[in-house]
Scaffold this motif. Structure first.
Motif, PDB file in Angstrom:
ATOM      1  N   TYR A 236      41.417  42.882  43.255  1.00  7.08           N
ATOM      2  CA  TYR A 236      41.712  44.167  42.619  1.00  7.08           C
ATOM      3  C   TYR A 236      41.472  44.168  41.109  1.00  7.08           C
ATOM      4  CZ  TYR A 236      43.545  45.396  47.144  1.00  7.08           C
ATOM      5  OH  TYR A 236      43.663  45.638  48.489  1.00  7.08           O
ATOM      6  N   HIS A 237      40.861  43.098  40.592  1.00  2.69           N
ATOM      7  CA  HIS A 237      40.545  42.979  39.163  1.00  2.69           C
ATOM      8  C   HIS A 237      41.784  43.198  38.285  1.00  2.69           C
ATOM      9  CE1 HIS A 237      36.407  42.855  40.441  1.00  2.69           C
ATOM     10  NE2 HIS A 237      36.595  43.972  41.101  1.00  2.69           N
ATOM     11  N   LEU A 238      42.867  42.533  38.644  1.00  2.00           N
ATOM     12  CA  LEU A 238      44.120  42.630  37.895  1.00  2.00           C
ATOM     13  C   LEU A 238      44.094  41.574  36.796  1.00  2.00           C
ATOM     14  CD1 LEU A 238      46.544  43.028  40.923  1.00  2.00           C
ATOM     15  CD2 LEU A 238      45.339  44.800  39.643  1.00  2.00           C
ATOM     16  N   ASN A 239      43.699  41.963  35.601  1.00  6.27           N
ATOM     17  CA  ASN A 239      43.550  40.983  34.521  1.00  6.27           C
ATOM     18  C   ASN A 239      44.096  41.471  33.186  1.00  6.27           C
ATOM     19  OD1 ASN A 239      41.616  42.809  33.674  1.00  6.27           O
ATOM     20  ND2 ASN A 239      39.910  41.610  34.454  1.00  6.27           N
ATOM     21  N   ARG A 240      44.832  42.561  33.196  1.00  7.07           N
ATOM     22  CA  ARG A 240      45.443  43.071  31.967  1.00  7.07           C
ATOM     23  C   ARG A 240      46.928  42.698  31.962  1.00  7.07           C
ATOM     24  NH1 ARG A 240      45.504  49.418  30.441  1.00  7.07           N
ATOM     25  NH2 ARG A 240      43.305  49.120  30.911  1.00  7.07           N
ATOM     26  N   LEU A 241      47.320  41.840  31.037  1.00 11.20           N
ATOM     27  CA  LEU A 241      48.715  41.422  30.899  1.00 11.20           C
ATOM     28  C   LEU A 241      49.486  42.541  30.202  1.00 11.20           C
ATOM     29  CD1 LEU A 241      50.892  39.155  31.080  1.00 11.20           C
ATOM     30  CD2 LEU A 241      50.141  38.470  28.775  1.00 11.20           C
ATOM     31  N   VAL A 242      50.406  43.172  30.928  1.00  6.44           N
ATOM     32  CA  VAL A 242      51.141  44.302  30.346  1.00  6.44           C
ATOM     33  C   VAL A 242      52.618  44.002  30.116  1.00  6.44           C
ATOM     34  CG1 VAL A 242      49.568  46.097  31.138  1.00  6.44           C
ATOM     35  CG2 VAL A 242      51.431  45.362  32.634  1.00  6.44           C
TER      36      VAL A 242
ATOM     37  N   VAL B 109      46.975  33.473  32.542  1.00  6.64           N
ATOM     38  CA  VAL B 109      46.353  34.782  32.348  1.00  6.64           C
ATOM     39  C   VAL B 109      44.852  34.619  32.140  1.00  6.64           C
ATOM     40  CG1 VAL B 109      46.279  36.868  30.929  1.00  6.64           C
ATOM     41  CG2 VAL B 109      48.483  35.842  31.512  1.00  6.64           C
ATOM     42  N   TRP B 110      44.442  33.581  31.424  1.00  6.55           N
ATOM     43  CA  TRP B 110      43.013  33.296  31.247  1.00  6.55           C
ATOM     44  C   TRP B 110      42.343  33.091  32.608  1.00  6.55           C
ATOM     45  CZ3 TRP B 110      40.189  28.858  32.395  1.00  6.55           C
ATOM     46  CH2 TRP B 110      38.871  28.827  31.890  1.00  6.55           C
ATOM     47  N   GLN B 111      43.030  32.396  33.521  1.00  6.75           N
ATOM     48  CA  GLN B 111      42.486  32.192  34.861  1.00  6.75           C
ATOM     49  C   GLN B 111      42.324  33.527  35.598  1.00  6.75           C
ATOM     50  OE1 GLN B 111      45.469  29.504  36.325  1.00  6.75           O
ATOM     51  NE2 GLN B 111      44.265  27.679  35.801  1.00  6.75           N
ATOM     52  N   HIS B 112      43.305  34.402  35.445  1.00  6.43           N
ATOM     53  CA  HIS B 112      43.201  35.723  36.071  1.00  6.43           C
ATOM     54  C   HIS B 112      42.064  36.529  35.435  1.00  6.43           C
ATOM     55  CE1 HIS B 112      46.711  35.541  38.647  1.00  6.43           C
ATOM     56  NE2 HIS B 112      47.495  35.216  37.633  1.00  6.43           N
ATOM     57  N   LYS B 113      41.950  36.480  34.120  1.00  5.09           N
ATOM     58  CA  LYS B 113      40.890  37.230  33.431  1.00  5.09           C
ATOM     59  C   LYS B 113      39.499  36.768  33.868  1.00  5.09           C
ATOM     60  CE  LYS B 113      42.920  39.061  29.289  1.00  5.09           C
ATOM     61  NZ  LYS B 113      42.552  40.401  29.724  1.00  5.09           N
ATOM     62  N   GLY B 114      39.339  35.484  34.072  1.00  2.53           N
ATOM     63  CA  GLY B 114      38.058  34.945  34.507  1.00  2.53           C
ATOM     64  C   GLY B 114      37.835  35.052  36.003  1.00  2.53           C
ATOM     65  N   GLU B 115      38.827  35.583  36.699  1.00  3.32           N
ATOM     66  CA  GLU B 115      38.784  35.731  38.156  1.00  3.32           C
ATOM     67  C   GLU B 115      38.461  34.400  38.843  1.00  3.32           C
ATOM     68  OE1 GLU B 115      36.313  39.162  39.070  1.00  3.32           O
ATOM     69  OE2 GLU B 115      37.923  40.510  38.440  1.00  3.32           O
ATOM     70  N   PHE B 116      39.082  33.326  38.329  1.00  2.00           N
ATOM     71  CA  PHE B 116      38.901  31.994  38.887  1.00  2.00           C
ATOM     72  C   PHE B 116      39.809  31.742  40.089  1.00  2.00           C
ATOM     73  CE2 PHE B 116      37.994  31.345  34.249  1.00  2.00           C
ATOM     74  CZ  PHE B 116      36.624  31.260  34.394  1.00  2.00           C
ATOM     75  N   ILE B 117      40.767  32.630  40.312  1.00  2.00           N
ATOM     76  CA  ILE B 117      41.730  32.462  41.393  1.00  2.00           C
ATOM     77  C   ILE B 117      41.336  33.428  42.520  1.00  2.00           C
ATOM     78  CG2 ILE B 117      44.166  32.585  42.021  1.00  2.00           C
ATOM     79  CD1 ILE B 117      44.655  32.310  38.891  1.00  2.00           C
ATOM     80  N   PRO B 118      40.825  32.905  43.628  1.00  2.00           N
ATOM     81  CA  PRO B 118      40.349  33.783  44.701  1.00  2.00           C
ATOM     82  C   PRO B 118      41.519  34.354  45.505  1.00  2.00           C
ATOM     83  CG  PRO B 118      40.075  31.506  45.348  1.00  2.00           C
ATOM     84  CD  PRO B 118      40.618  31.505  43.937  1.00  2.00           C
ATOM     85  N   ALA B 119      42.097  35.405  45.017  1.00  2.00           N
ATOM     86  CA  ALA B 119      43.274  35.980  45.667  1.00  2.00           C
ATOM     87  C   ALA B 119      43.381  37.463  45.323  1.00  2.00           C
ATOM     88  CB  ALA B 119      44.515  35.218  45.216  1.00  2.00           C
TER      89      ALA B 119
END
Length: 95
Positions: free
Chosen positions: A42-48, A27-37
């Motif tokens: 779509y800036h999907l970084n909120r863990l729900v 999730v930290w990787q997604h929040k930092g947008e380190f994964i180019p995908a």
């Protein structure tokens, strides 16, 4: 342990379902947008939503199953335990 998780950018927004063996790091990787995908685009970084599994194989099977669900089923799953769609990263992240 392994995890299935759902990310979004806002309440009722675009959803992403993933599986991992290290939920905090992923999730930290997604929040930092380190994964180019998709999640970066779509800036999907909120863990729900997240759920624990005994093996990565079980988590991956659940991920594949959930990806075929109707959107209403996914929303119902999120809202069952997280009706406000709060970012749960702060629940799982260390100190």
């Amino acid at each position: 342990m392994a995890w299935v998780y759902i990310l979004t950018n806002r309440k009722f927004g675009t959803l992403y379902i993933g599986a991992t063996t290290d939920l905090v790091q992923r999730v930290w990787q997604h929040k930092g947008e380190f994964i180019p995908a998709f999640t970066k685009r779509y800036h999907l970084n909120r863990l729900v939503y997240f759920e624990e599994h005994q093996t990565i194989y079980g988590a991956m099977q659940r991920e594949r199953t959930m990806k075929h669900w109707k959107a209403e089923w996914k929303v119902a799953l999120i809202e069952k335990d997280n009706p406000e769609w709060d970012d749960l990263y702060w629940v799982i992240a260390p100190g």
